[in-house]
Design a protein around this motif. Sequence first.
Motif, PDB file in Angstrom:
ATOM      1  N   GLY A   1     -82.039  74.726  89.005  1.00  0.00           N
ATOM      2  CA  GLY A   1     -82.082  73.765  90.115  1.00  0.00           C
ATOM      3  C   GLY A   1     -82.074  72.312  89.683  1.00  0.00           C
ATOM      4  O   GLY A   1     -82.004  71.410  90.518  1.00  0.00           O
ATOM      5  N   LYS A   2     -82.115  72.063  88.359  1.00  0.00           N
ATOM      6  CA  LYS A   2     -82.252  70.665  87.877  1.00  0.00           C
ATOM      7  C   LYS A   2     -81.107  69.776  88.324  1.00  0.00           C
ATOM      8  O   LYS A   2     -81.321  68.623  88.717  1.00  0.00           O
ATOM      9  N   MET A   3     -79.884  70.286  88.265  1.00  0.00           N
ATOM     10  CA  MET A   3     -78.732  69.456  88.653  1.00  0.00           C
ATOM     11  C   MET A   3     -78.782  69.139  90.147  1.00  0.00           C
ATOM     12  O   MET A   3     -78.587  67.980  90.545  1.00  0.00           O
TER      13      MET A   3
ATOM     14  N   ALA B   1     -75.746  74.998  94.476  1.00  0.00           N
ATOM     15  CA  ALA B   1     -76.509  76.232  94.278  1.00  0.00           C
ATOM     16  C   ALA B   1     -75.692  77.290  93.543  1.00  0.00           C
ATOM     17  O   ALA B   1     -74.475  77.367  93.699  1.00  0.00           O
ATOM     18  N   ALA B   2     -76.393  78.080  92.741  1.00  0.00           N
ATOM     19  CA  ALA B   2     -75.797  79.256  92.094  1.00  0.00           C
ATOM     20  C   ALA B   2     -76.128  80.457  92.972  1.00  0.00           C
ATOM     21  O   ALA B   2     -77.141  81.133  92.780  1.00  0.00           O
TER      22      ALA B   2
ATOM     23  N   ALA C   1     -69.231  76.878  87.643  1.00  0.00           N
ATOM     24  CA  ALA C   1     -69.755  77.111  86.294  1.00  0.00           C
ATOM     25  C   ALA C   1     -68.872  78.165  85.659  1.00  0.00           C
ATOM     26  O   ALA C   1     -68.717  79.251  86.210  1.00  0.00           O
ATOM     27  N   GLU C   2     -68.267  77.833  84.526  1.00  0.00           N
ATOM     28  CA  GLU C   2     -67.274  78.735  83.937  1.00  0.00           C
ATOM     29  C   GLU C   2     -67.558  78.965  82.457  1.00  0.00           C
ATOM     30  O   GLU C   2     -68.061  78.076  81.756  1.00  0.00           O
ATOM     31  N   THR C   3     -67.192  80.167  81.993  1.00  0.00           N
ATOM     32  CA  THR C   3     -67.292  80.478  80.566  1.00  0.00           C
ATOM     33  C   THR C   3     -65.914  80.470  79.907  1.00  0.00           C
ATOM     34  O   THR C   3     -65.813  80.611  78.688  1.00  0.00           O
ATOM     35  N   GLU C   4     -64.850  80.357  80.706  1.00  0.00           N
ATOM     36  CA  GLU C   4     -63.484  80.310  80.167  1.00  0.00           C
ATOM     37  C   GLU C   4     -62.575  79.585  81.170  1.00  0.00           C
ATOM     38  O   GLU C   4     -62.895  79.498  82.343  1.00  0.00           O
TER      39      GLU C   4
ATOM     40  N   GLY D   1     -76.172  76.118  74.636  1.00  0.00           N
ATOM     41  CA  GLY D   1     -77.285  75.648  75.445  1.00  0.00           C
ATOM     42  C   GLY D   1     -76.828  74.880  76.678  1.00  0.00           C
ATOM     43  O   GLY D   1     -77.647  74.317  77.381  1.00  0.00           O
ATOM     44  N   GLN D   2     -75.541  74.839  76.922  1.00  0.00           N
ATOM     45  CA  GLN D   2     -75.041  73.964  77.980  1.00  0.00           C
ATOM     46  C   GLN D   2     -74.837  74.692  79.307  1.00  0.00           C
ATOM     47  O   GLN D   2     -74.481  75.855  79.332  1.00  0.00           O
ATOM     48  N   GLY D   3     -75.052  73.973  80.398  1.00  0.00           N
ATOM     49  CA  GLY D   3     -74.687  74.487  81.708  1.00  0.00           C
ATOM     50  C   GLY D   3     -75.868  74.905  82.555  1.00  0.00           C
ATOM     51  O   GLY D   3     -76.045  74.415  83.647  1.00  0.00           O
ATOM     52  N   PHE D   4     -76.686  75.803  82.045  1.00  0.00           N
ATOM     53  CA  PHE D   4     -77.853  76.255  82.794  1.00  0.00           C
ATOM     54  C   PHE D   4     -79.134  75.889  82.048  1.00  0.00           C
ATOM     55  O   PHE D   4     -79.164  75.915  80.817  1.00  0.00           O
ATOM     56  N   GLU D   5     -80.163  75.585  82.794  1.00  0.00           N
ATOM     57  CA  GLU D   5     -81.524  75.363  82.292  1.00  0.00           C
ATOM     58  C   GLU D   5     -81.692  74.061  81.507  1.00  0.00           C
ATOM     59  O   GLU D   5     -82.762  73.464  81.510  1.00  0.00           O
ATOM     60  N   ALA D   6     -80.642  73.580  80.850  1.00  0.00           N
ATOM     61  CA  ALA D   6     -80.765  72.396  79.990  1.00  0.00           C
ATOM     62  C   ALA D   6     -81.032  71.141  80.817  1.00  0.00           C
ATOM     63  O   ALA D   6     -80.812  71.112  82.023  1.00  0.00           O
ATOM     64  N   ASP D   7     -81.494  70.082  80.136  1.00  0.00           N
ATOM     65  CA  ASP D   7     -81.756  68.809  80.814  1.00  0.00           C
ATOM     66  C   ASP D   7     -80.531  67.911  80.808  1.00  0.00           C
ATOM     67  O   ASP D   7     -80.536  66.858  81.430  1.00  0.00           O
ATOM     68  N   ASP D   8     -79.489  68.287  80.069  1.00  0.00           N
ATOM     69  CA  ASP D   8     -78.260  67.493  80.128  1.00  0.00           C
ATOM     70  C   ASP D   8     -77.061  68.395  80.396  1.00  0.00           C
ATOM     71  O   ASP D   8     -77.163  69.620  80.369  1.00  0.00           O
ATOM     72  N   ASN D   9     -75.943  67.750  80.676  1.00  0.00           N
ATOM     73  CA  ASN D   9     -74.740  68.499  81.037  1.00  0.00           C
ATOM     74  C   ASN D   9     -73.558  67.538  80.999  1.00  0.00           C
ATOM     75  O   ASN D   9     -73.730  66.316  80.881  1.00  0.00           O
ATOM     76  N   ALA D  10     -72.341  68.101  81.072  1.00  0.00           N
ATOM     77  CA  ALA D  10     -71.112  67.314  81.220  1.00  0.00           C
ATOM     78  C   ALA D  10     -70.315  67.956  82.346  1.00  0.00           C
ATOM     79  O   ALA D  10     -70.455  69.151  82.595  1.00  0.00           O
ATOM     80  N   LEU D  11     -69.503  67.167  83.034  1.00  0.00           N
ATOM     81  CA  LEU D  11     -68.747  67.688  84.180  1.00  0.00           C
ATOM     82  C   LEU D  11     -67.285  67.265  84.121  1.00  0.00           C
ATOM     83  O   LEU D  11     -66.980  66.129  83.732  1.00  0.00           O
ATOM     84  N   THR D  12     -66.407  68.160  84.495  1.00  0.00           N
ATOM     85  CA  THR D  12     -65.014  67.820  84.782  1.00  0.00           C
ATOM     86  C   THR D  12     -64.866  67.839  86.293  1.00  0.00           C
ATOM     87  O   THR D  12     -65.074  68.878  86.914  1.00  0.00           O
ATOM     88  N   VAL D  13     -64.561  66.686  86.882  1.00  0.00           N
ATOM     89  CA  VAL D  13     -64.487  66.584  88.334  1.00  0.00           C
ATOM     90  C   VAL D  13     -63.023  66.563  88.760  1.00  0.00           C
ATOM     91  O   VAL D  13     -62.239  65.737  88.265  1.00  0.00           O
TER      92      VAL D  13
END
Length: 224
Positions: free
Chosen positions: A38-40, A99-100, A149-152, A178-190
């Motif tokens: 829920g952090k994002m 939301a997931a 949220a994608e893995t490929e 460690g990216q995408g879920f649970e972490a305190d940082d992230n990157a996005l392609t919009v």
Amino acid sequence: AAKLLTEPFLAGRSVLITAGPTREFWDPVRFLSNRSSGKMGYALAAAVAEAGAQVTLISGPVALDVPPGVHRIQVESAQQMCDATLAQVAVMDILIACAAVADYRPTKQAAQKIKKTDQGLTLALERTTDILEQLANLADKPFIVGFAAETERLEINAYRKLKLKGLDMIAANWVQGGQGFEADDNALTVLWPGGKVELPRTSKTQLARALIKLIAEYYHAKGS
Ligand code: CTP
Ligand code: CA
């Protein structure tokens, strides 16, 4: 003291945000869910409130405090999240679906705790409602931003969701390491029809502010 972080570029607007995971129970004490913290979504709610909008946050179960000035509605299941979203959406200018949401739920929910046996157990699952697909044919839709949220094949998959769900914009992120879920940082392609921006890896607080600026820019450009 920190100065005001942003100008109120969304003053007078109403923004709906969904955040967190959902829980799909199969007996009173057991459920299926996913890794969303829920952090994002909560960072987005805080950034939208900073930008001067009225924020309603429809949240699955998370261990986070409600950001200042944000109205939170708590839900558990995908169906409850869908019902709450449909009940709110008519008065909203912008919807950000972070939301997931569970895609499947157990077909049956036992009234009593299921007792273990010496045999294995097979759970039968059925599809949940896709909330964004429900909204796609609404007459007076808000400006809708989805997440992916994608893995490929990040961009191909996200672009397909943008089109399929009739979204105005989609924010895609990798789930790996460690990216995408649970972490305190992230990157996005919009992505949006005809455009793309990369928001590089940073704290979810900063990333949320950057995404809200981008959303506001395209929302206003659309003449809203
Ligand atoms: N979403 C939704 N209702 C669902 C499932 C997803 O509204 N029942 C929304 C999410 O909140 C997100 C977007 O749809 O904004 C994309 O979610 P995602 O799980 O990435 O895509 P799906 O369409 O569910 O496809 P898949 O999980 O197969 O990749
Ligand atoms: Ca999904």
